[in-house]
Scaffold this motif. Structure first.
Motif, mmCIF file in Angstrom:
data_model
loop_
_atom_site.group_PDB
_atom_site.id
_atom_site.type_symbol
_atom_site.label_atom_id
_atom_site.label_comp_id
_atom_site.label_asym_id
_atom_site.label_seq_id
_atom_site.Cartn_x
_atom_site.Cartn_y
_atom_site.Cartn_z
ATOM 1 N N LEU A 136 0.855 -1.186 0.000
ATOM 2 C CA LEU A 136 0.000 0.000 0.000
ATOM 3 C C LEU A 136 0.891 1.237 0.000
ATOM 4 O O LEU A 136 1.890 1.292 0.724
ATOM 5 C CB LEU A 136 -0.889 0.016 1.245
ATOM 6 N N ARG A 137 0.524 2.202 -0.804
ATOM 7 C CA ARG A 137 1.298 3.435 -0.878
ATOM 8 C C ARG A 137 0.337 4.617 -0.869
ATOM 9 O O ARG A 137 -0.694 4.585 -1.548
ATOM 10 C CB ARG A 137 2.080 3.440 -2.197
ATOM 11 N N ASP A 138 0.653 5.630 -0.082
ATOM 12 C CA ASP A 138 -0.159 6.841 -0.064
ATOM 13 C C ASP A 138 0.419 7.826 -1.073
ATOM 14 O O ASP A 138 1.617 8.104 -1.046
ATOM 15 C CB ASP A 138 -0.169 7.473 1.334
ATOM 16 N N LYS A 139 -0.440 8.298 -1.968
ATOM 17 C CA LYS A 139 -0.012 9.292 -2.944
ATOM 18 C C LYS A 139 -0.593 10.640 -2.531
ATOM 19 O O LYS A 139 -1.774 10.730 -2.207
ATOM 20 C CB LYS A 139 -0.505 8.929 -4.346
ATOM 21 N N GLY A 140 0.228 11.629 -2.541
ATOM 22 C CA GLY A 140 -0.223 12.965 -2.160
ATOM 23 C C GLY A 140 -1.026 13.636 -3.260
ATOM 24 O O GLY A 140 -1.104 13.143 -4.391
ATOM 25 N N GLU A 141 -1.626 14.758 -2.902
ATOM 26 C CA GLU A 141 -2.372 15.530 -3.894
ATOM 27 C C GLU A 141 -1.386 16.080 -4.921
ATOM 28 O O GLU A 141 -0.264 16.440 -4.598
ATOM 29 C CB GLU A 141 -3.120 16.690 -3.229
ATOM 30 N N ARG A 142 -1.825 16.094 -6.167
ATOM 31 C CA ARG A 142 -0.971 16.643 -7.214
ATOM 32 C C ARG A 142 -1.838 17.249 -8.301
ATOM 33 O O ARG A 142 -3.051 17.056 -8.320
ATOM 34 C CB ARG A 142 -0.042 15.577 -7.784
ATOM 35 N N VAL A 143 -1.186 17.966 -9.189
ATOM 36 C CA VAL A 143 -1.908 18.590 -10.297
ATOM 37 C C VAL A 143 -1.743 17.710 -11.522
ATOM 38 O O VAL A 143 -0.639 17.324 -11.890
ATOM 39 C CB VAL A 143 -1.370 20.011 -10.577
ATOM 40 N N GLY A 144 -2.861 17.381 -12.135
ATOM 41 C CA GLY A 144 -2.845 16.617 -13.379
ATOM 42 C C GLY A 144 -3.341 17.492 -14.505
ATOM 43 O O GLY A 144 -3.737 18.642 -14.303
ATOM 44 N N ARG A 145 -3.309 16.958 -15.702
ATOM 45 C CA ARG A 145 -3.733 17.733 -16.863
ATOM 46 C C ARG A 145 -4.633 16.859 -17.722
ATOM 47 O O ARG A 145 -4.312 15.715 -18.001
ATOM 48 C CB ARG A 145 -2.494 18.177 -17.649
ATOM 49 N N ASN A 146 -5.756 17.429 -18.130
ATOM 50 C CA ASN A 146 -6.644 16.729 -19.054
ATOM 51 C C ASN A 146 -5.916 16.667 -20.400
ATOM 52 O O ASN A 146 -5.628 17.701 -21.001
ATOM 53 C CB ASN A 146 -7.969 17.492 -19.173
ATOM 54 N N PRO A 147 -5.616 15.479 -20.889
ATOM 55 C CA PRO A 147 -4.827 15.390 -22.124
ATOM 56 C C PRO A 147 -5.551 15.947 -23.352
ATOM 57 O O PRO A 147 -4.919 16.386 -24.301
ATOM 58 C CB PRO A 147 -4.563 13.898 -22.290
ATOM 59 N N LYS A 148 -6.868 15.964 -23.300
ATOM 60 C CA LYS A 148 -7.640 16.445 -24.445
ATOM 61 C C LYS A 148 -7.685 17.974 -24.490
ATOM 62 O O LYS A 148 -7.499 18.573 -25.551
ATOM 63 C CB LYS A 148 -9.056 15.879 -24.364
ATOM 64 N N THR A 149 -7.902 18.576 -23.327
ATOM 65 C CA THR A 149 -8.087 20.040 -23.299
ATOM 66 C C THR A 149 -6.877 20.790 -22.771
ATOM 67 O O THR A 149 -6.755 21.995 -22.978
ATOM 68 C CB THR A 149 -9.297 20.410 -22.411
ATOM 69 N N GLY A 150 -5.985 20.079 -22.060
ATOM 70 C CA GLY A 150 -4.828 20.746 -21.474
ATOM 71 C C GLY A 150 -5.142 21.474 -20.172
ATOM 72 O O GLY A 150 -4.265 22.104 -19.592
ATOM 73 N N VAL A 151 -6.378 21.385 -19.692
ATOM 74 C CA VAL A 151 -6.783 22.069 -18.470
ATOM 75 C C VAL A 151 -6.212 21.332 -17.258
ATOM 76 O O VAL A 151 -6.290 20.107 -17.159
ATOM 77 C CB VAL A 151 -8.334 22.139 -18.365
ATOM 78 N N VAL A 192 -6.118 19.990 -13.541
ATOM 79 C CA VAL A 192 -7.110 19.571 -12.550
ATOM 80 C C VAL A 192 -6.380 18.955 -11.354
ATOM 81 O O VAL A 192 -5.399 18.245 -11.527
ATOM 82 C CB VAL A 192 -8.118 18.544 -13.123
ATOM 83 N N PRO A 193 -6.860 19.253 -10.140
ATOM 84 C CA PRO A 193 -6.215 18.642 -8.973
ATOM 85 C C PRO A 193 -6.590 17.165 -8.864
ATOM 86 O O PRO A 193 -7.727 16.776 -9.115
ATOM 87 C CB PRO A 193 -6.779 19.444 -7.797
ATOM 88 N N ILE A 194 -5.617 16.340 -8.519
ATOM 89 C CA ILE A 194 -5.861 14.925 -8.278
ATOM 90 C C ILE A 194 -5.754 14.722 -6.770
ATOM 91 O O ILE A 194 -4.728 15.036 -6.161
ATOM 92 C CB ILE A 194 -4.836 14.048 -9.026
#
Length: 99
Positions: free
Chosen positions: A58-73, A75-77
């Motif tokens: 089990l691994r905890d992943k922190g909050e990060r910023v992702g990008r919608n590949p279609k629009t480039g917007v 979004v927080p993950i």
């Protein structure tokens, strides 16, 4: 290349029935008990190591910023817990030898 199949609970129970000699009912119950025990340990936050097979970690992943590949917007993950599997060296060697 040969077709890739899926190993199911029924396949595991059938192997127990054939190779160990348990009844089909007992084989199915044993498979379910093992999987339940494994899932409960993971749900409690415990890692599971099966010697000669591998580890469920089990691994905890922190909050990060992702990008919608279609629009480039951007979004927080949200932070989340993920399950990874790391095969043992013995398992990796068997996989390489088999393929």
């Amino acid at each position: 290349m040969e077709a890739v199949g899926t190993l199911t609970r029924a396949d595991l129970a059938d192997a127990l029935h054939r190779e160990v000699g348990l009844s089909r009912t007992d084989s199915s119950k044993l498979v379910e008990q093992i999987l339940t025990h494994l899932c409960e340990a993971l749900a409690r936050g415990e890692n599971v190591k099966i010697s000669g097979f591998g580890s469920f970690i089990l691994r905890d992943k922190g909050e990060r910023v992702g990008r919608n590949p279609k629009t480039g917007v951007e979004v927080p993950i949200a932070p989340r817990r993920v399950l990874t599997f790391r095969a043992s060296q013995m398992m990796r060697d068997r996989i390489v030898a088999g393929g």
